[in-house]
Design a protein around this motif. Structure first.
Motif, PDB file in Angstrom:
ATOM      1  N   PHE A   4       0.814  -1.213   0.000  1.00 33.90           N
ATOM      2  CA  PHE A   4       0.000   0.000   0.000  1.00 33.90           C
ATOM      3  C   PHE A   4       0.851   1.268   0.000  1.00 33.90           C
ATOM      4  N   GLU A   5       2.173   1.118   0.056  1.00 33.02           N
ATOM      5  CA  GLU A   5       3.082   2.263   0.107  1.00 33.02           C
ATOM      6  C   GLU A   5       4.287   1.997  -0.786  1.00 33.02           C
ATOM      7  N   LYS A   6       4.969   3.058  -1.150  1.00 33.71           N
ATOM      8  CA  LYS A   6       6.128   2.938  -2.040  1.00 33.71           C
ATOM      9  C   LYS A   6       7.215   2.035  -1.443  1.00 33.71           C
ATOM     10  N   GLY A   7       7.527   2.215  -0.177  1.00 34.35           N
ATOM     11  CA  GLY A   7       8.592   1.435   0.453  1.00 34.35           C
ATOM     12  C   GLY A   7       8.277  -0.048   0.526  1.00 34.35           C
ATOM     13  N   THR A   8       7.046  -0.388   0.891  1.00 34.76           N
ATOM     14  CA  THR A   8       6.674  -1.794   0.972  1.00 34.76           C
ATOM     15  C   THR A   8       6.602  -2.406  -0.422  1.00 34.76           C
ATOM     16  N   GLY A   9       6.154  -1.617  -1.381  1.00 37.04           N
ATOM     17  CA  GLY A   9       6.123  -2.089  -2.771  1.00 37.04           C
ATOM     18  C   GLY A   9       7.530  -2.401  -3.271  1.00 37.04           C
ATOM     19  N   ALA A  10       8.482  -1.561  -2.908  1.00 35.50           N
ATOM     20  CA  ALA A  10       9.872  -1.783  -3.325  1.00 35.50           C
ATOM     21  C   ALA A  10      10.415  -3.076  -2.726  1.00 35.50           C
TER      22      ALA A  10
END
Length: 152
Positions: free
Chosen positions: A51-57
């Motif tokens: 749900f966030e850029k960091g977790t997606g990365a």
């Protein structure tokens, strides 16, 4: 502001409450990073969500290391909720980057649809299913935790 808007939407939309263990999940209709339509009438065994850029990365790094064909092989899917991302950023930067991944990234672009899924701030959601029934939810942060949650 984002948290306030989400809180208002949740309070106004009882049906938007996140899925919980034991609940049946409705079929999903999502596009991937190439704009290809995917219909998930039966949920995969494992659903990974960011749900966030960091977790997606973190998820993308892990999946890229597993190689092409990993998700179908383990009956899993990856969904990124990009509903909060400005349209310009999505088209100019995010989608071109995602198109380089060797795996499919299904995209939630509707804010209300994203609210149906359980999430914790700065964590990856890993859900397990039997048919369309949600049997387990894990919230993880590292690639090691992600690997363990997927392999359970």
């Amino acid at each position: 502001m984002k948290k306030v808007l989400i809180a208002v939407l949740v309070s106004l939309s009882a049906w938007a409450a996140p899925y919980s263990v034991g609940q049946s999940v409705t079929p999903l209709e999502l596009n991937d990073q190439f704009g290809k339509h995917h219909s998930m009438k039966v949920m995969p065994h494992t659903l990974i969500m960011a749900f966030e850029k960091g977790t997606g990365a973190t998820v993308n790094e892990y999946l890229a290391a597993q190689g092409k064909g990993y998700l179908p092989k383990i009956n899993a899917a990856f969904i990124a909720d990009i509903s909060q991302m400005p349209n310009f950023i999505t088209k100019a930067f995010a989608l071109p980057k995602m198109q380089k991944y060797p795996h499919t990234v299904l995209l939630i672009q509707d804010e209300v649809q994203g609210l149906k899924f359980p999430a914790e701030e700065e964590k990856i959601t890993v859900m397990k299913f039997r048919g369309n029934f949600l049997t387990k939810i894990d919230f993880v942060t590292t690639t090691a935790e992600l690997k363990q949650a997927i392999e359970q």
